[in-house]
Design a protein around this motif. Sequence first.
Motif, short mmCIF file in Angstrom:
data_model
loop_
_atom_site.label_atom_id
_atom_site.label_comp_id
_atom_site.label_asym_id
_atom_site.label_seq_id
_atom_site.Cartn_x
_atom_site.Cartn_y
_atom_site.Cartn_z
N GLY A 178 108.80 8.30 16.44
CA GLY A 178 108.22 9.54 16.95
C GLY A 178 107.30 10.20 15.94
N ALA A 179 106.42 9.39 15.34
CA ALA A 179 105.60 9.87 14.21
C ALA A 179 104.21 10.33 14.63
N THR A 180 103.96 10.47 15.92
CA THR A 180 102.62 10.82 16.34
C THR A 180 102.41 12.32 16.50
N SER A 181 103.48 13.11 16.41
CA SER A 181 103.36 14.56 16.54
C SER A 181 104.57 15.24 15.91
N GLY A 182 104.48 16.56 15.77
CA GLY A 182 105.63 17.35 15.36
C GLY A 182 106.19 16.98 14.01
N ILE A 183 107.51 17.05 13.91
CA ILE A 183 108.20 16.78 12.64
C ILE A 183 107.95 15.35 12.19
N GLY A 201 103.36 8.41 -1.81
CA GLY A 201 103.19 7.02 -2.18
C GLY A 201 103.96 6.01 -1.39
N ALA A 202 104.71 6.44 -0.37
CA ALA A 202 105.47 5.49 0.44
C ALA A 202 104.54 4.77 1.43
N THR A 203 104.88 3.53 1.74
CA THR A 203 104.25 2.84 2.86
C THR A 203 104.99 3.28 4.11
N VAL A 204 104.26 3.83 5.08
CA VAL A 204 104.89 4.42 6.25
C VAL A 204 104.54 3.63 7.50
N LEU A 205 105.56 3.20 8.21
CA LEU A 205 105.40 2.55 9.50
C LEU A 205 105.52 3.66 10.54
N LEU A 206 104.40 3.99 11.19
CA LEU A 206 104.36 5.09 12.15
C LEU A 206 104.60 4.57 13.55
N HIS A 207 105.70 4.97 14.13
CA HIS A 207 106.00 4.57 15.50
C HIS A 207 105.46 5.59 16.48
N GLY A 208 104.82 5.08 17.52
CA GLY A 208 104.39 5.91 18.64
C GLY A 208 104.79 5.27 19.94
N ARG A 209 104.70 6.05 21.01
CA ARG A 209 105.09 5.53 22.33
C ARG A 209 104.16 4.42 22.77
N THR A 210 102.86 4.54 22.43
CA THR A 210 101.89 3.51 22.75
C THR A 210 101.12 3.13 21.49
N ALA A 211 100.47 1.97 21.54
CA ALA A 211 99.67 1.53 20.40
C ALA A 211 98.52 2.50 20.14
#
Length: 268
Positions: A14-19, A31-41
Motif C-alpha cells: 500500500g505504498a502509493t498513497s498515505g502512510i 538509504g534503503a532499497t524500497v519495494l513499493l507495492h501498489g494495487r496496479t503496475a
Amino acid sequence: MPSTLSGRTVLVTGATSGIGYDTARQLAERGATVLLHGRTAEEAQAAVDRLIATAGIDGRLLRPLAADFIRLEEVENLAHAVVREHPYLDVLVNNAALAAPERHTLTADGNEIAFQVNFLAHYLLTNLLSAALTTSPGGRVVNVSSSLHRTASIQWNDPQRVRRYSRLAAYAQSQLALTVFASDPRVTAVSVHPGVCETGLRPLYGIDGVSAAEGAHHVVRLCDPATEIVNGAYYDRSERVAPAAAATDDRTVKRLNKLADLLVGHTA
C-alpha cells in the motif's frame, strides 16, 4: 554517520498513497532499497516517478510491484516475484488497508473484503516471504494496525460477517487479526498504531488527524535495526503499550492461524 537503513531492502504494501507512500519516502531517504507495492503496475510506477520527481529520491533505490489484494492469487504472485528478485528481505511493512464498505462485500475468494485486504492478504504474503525474512538474523515484519483493534472481536463462527455486518466492526476485526498475527512465532513481528492520520481511513475515527508523514515516522522507526523489538510487541505511535488481551493470547494466535490457513489455503 551512515544510516542504519542504508543497504537494507524493505517491502511496503500500500505504498502509493498515505502512510505507505510516506513510509517508502522516508525509508529511501535513509538509504534503503524500497519495494513499493501498489494495487496496479501503473499506480506503483506513478508512486516511484513521484518520489523521484518531488522528493529527489535516487531511482535505483525504488522498485515498483503490483498486486490487487482482493485477489489472493495476485498476492501469491507478488510473493514469488519478490523472492525471485530479493531472496533476502530485511523488512516487510504490512500497511495496505481499506475501510470496510457500507454494504457487506465479499471478494472472489469468498472473504469479507476488509478482512481479506487488511489481514488475510498480509498473512499469506508474510508466510510466503518468511524464508526471505529469516535468511539472515534481523529480518522483521511491521504490521500497521489501529487503536480500533481494541474495540473488536473476531467472529470465529462467522468471520465473513454474513449474518451481522457493520463497516466499523468489520474494519476493527481486520485490525485485531493483524495485531494478533504479530505474535506469530514464525517471524519476528510488531504492530503499530501510527496515530490518526489524514488518509482515506481517517473518517472511521471521527476526529482530525495528523499528517501521513508523521504517522510514517513511527513505522520507519520500527524498520530500523537500531530499534530493538520483541515479537508481538504493540506500539501506540512511539510508545510500547499493551495491546488488547487477545493479541498476545497463545490460544487466540493458534486459532487465528488455523482460520487464516483455511481461508487462504486454496492459494497457499
